[in-house]
Design a protein around this motif. Structure first.
Motif, PDB file in Angstrom:
ATOM      1  N   SER A 113     128.591  58.062  93.187  1.00 32.80           N
ATOM      2  CA  SER A 113     128.517  58.737  94.489  1.00 32.80           C
ATOM      3  C   SER A 113     129.606  59.808  94.532  1.00 32.80           C
ATOM      4  N   TYR A 124     123.970  60.202  93.280  1.00 31.13           N
ATOM      5  CA  TYR A 124     123.621  60.856  94.539  1.00 31.13           C
ATOM      6  C   TYR A 124     123.648  62.375  94.393  1.00 31.13           C
ATOM      7  N   MET A 130     126.313  64.121  95.031  1.00 29.49           N
ATOM      8  CA  MET A 130     127.150  64.618  96.117  1.00 29.49           C
ATOM      9  C   MET A 130     128.134  65.662  95.605  1.00 29.49           C
ATOM     10  N   PHE A 133     119.197  61.420  93.254  1.00 29.07           N
ATOM     11  CA  PHE A 133     118.785  61.290  94.655  1.00 29.07           C
ATOM     12  C   PHE A 133     117.553  62.130  94.978  1.00 29.07           C
ATOM     13  N   ARG A 146     122.688  63.747 101.903  1.00 35.87           N
ATOM     14  CA  ARG A 146     123.334  63.869 100.601  1.00 35.87           C
ATOM     15  C   ARG A 146     124.294  65.066 100.548  1.00 35.87           C
TER      16      ARG A 146
END
Length: 213
Positions: free
Chosen positions: A127, A155, A157, A177, A202
């Motif tokens: 993440s 993810y 991110m 994601f 996100r």
């Protein structure tokens, strides 16, 4: 294995290892509201999915880190995946504790690791990237040459991407994601209009405006 990202996305969704609930958000320990719950440990109790995941990890390592000599799992979620993948590849493995033991030899790295060894870190989920970067730093301090990371899901991110870049560490995830959100809509786990809400989360997890659509 073609279209690995979509195959793994379907697998994770089928066993609810990744579970979307945009209308009833989950609350993270940080207090952030999230439309997604991820628990890749569930792959270990689903033999077909486990087989897909471990073979995909092995293939990813062969293709992207051909010089790898040792796999190191993150504690605790990456340990089983590192062990199974190492077995497929006939390679040694170990794992890195979140902190050094306070007894015995006080190890933080478990398993034999020679200085100069070319290592690939096996992680289940990325993440913000903080925990896996700590593992990379521990291995580097021990004299290992960390070639990069393989992970099941990311993810994507911004904070995680920036942290990995700053630490000069490469990560390759089996799926991400965006792909899982797309597949989830195709498979009717979520509505098509939910995709934009998920991507908004996100892109900026601290902005909860996505909750109301």
């Amino acid at each position: 294995m073609n279209n690995i990202d979509r195959i793994i996305a379907k697998d994770l969704l089928s066993i609810k290892a990744v579970f979307f609930r945009p209308d009833e958000p989950f609350t993270w320990a940080s207090g952030i509201k999230s439309p997604v719950y991820c628990d890749n440990r569930l792959t270990l109790t689903a033999p077909k999915v486990r087989c897909d995941v471990e073979n995909a990890l092995a293939q990813t390592i062969r293709e992207n880190y051909p010089d790898a000599e040792v796999l190191m799992g993150t504690s605790t979620a990456g340990i089983a995946h590192a062990a199974i993948t190492a077995h497929i590849l006939d390679m040694p493995m170990g794992y890195v504790r979140s902190g050094a033991k306070d007894h015995g030899r006080g190890n933080q790295i478990e398993g034999k690791l020679e200085p100069g060894s070319k290592v690939v870190v096996v992680e289940d989920l990325i993440s913000t990237g903080g925990s896996v970067i700590e593992v990379v730093e521990v291995l580097r301090e021990a004299g290992a040459e960390v070639l990069g990371i393989v992970s099941i899901f990311t993810y994507g991110m911004k904070k995680g991407i920036e942290r990995l870049a700053a630490a000069n560490v490469k990560n390759i995830s089996l799926t991400n994601f965006d792909v899982i959100a797309e597949v989830a809509a195709e498979e009717k786990y979520i509505a098509n209009e939910d995709i934009a809400r998920l991507i908004a989360f996100r892109n900026n997890p601290s902005d909860e405006s996505w909750i109301n659509g």
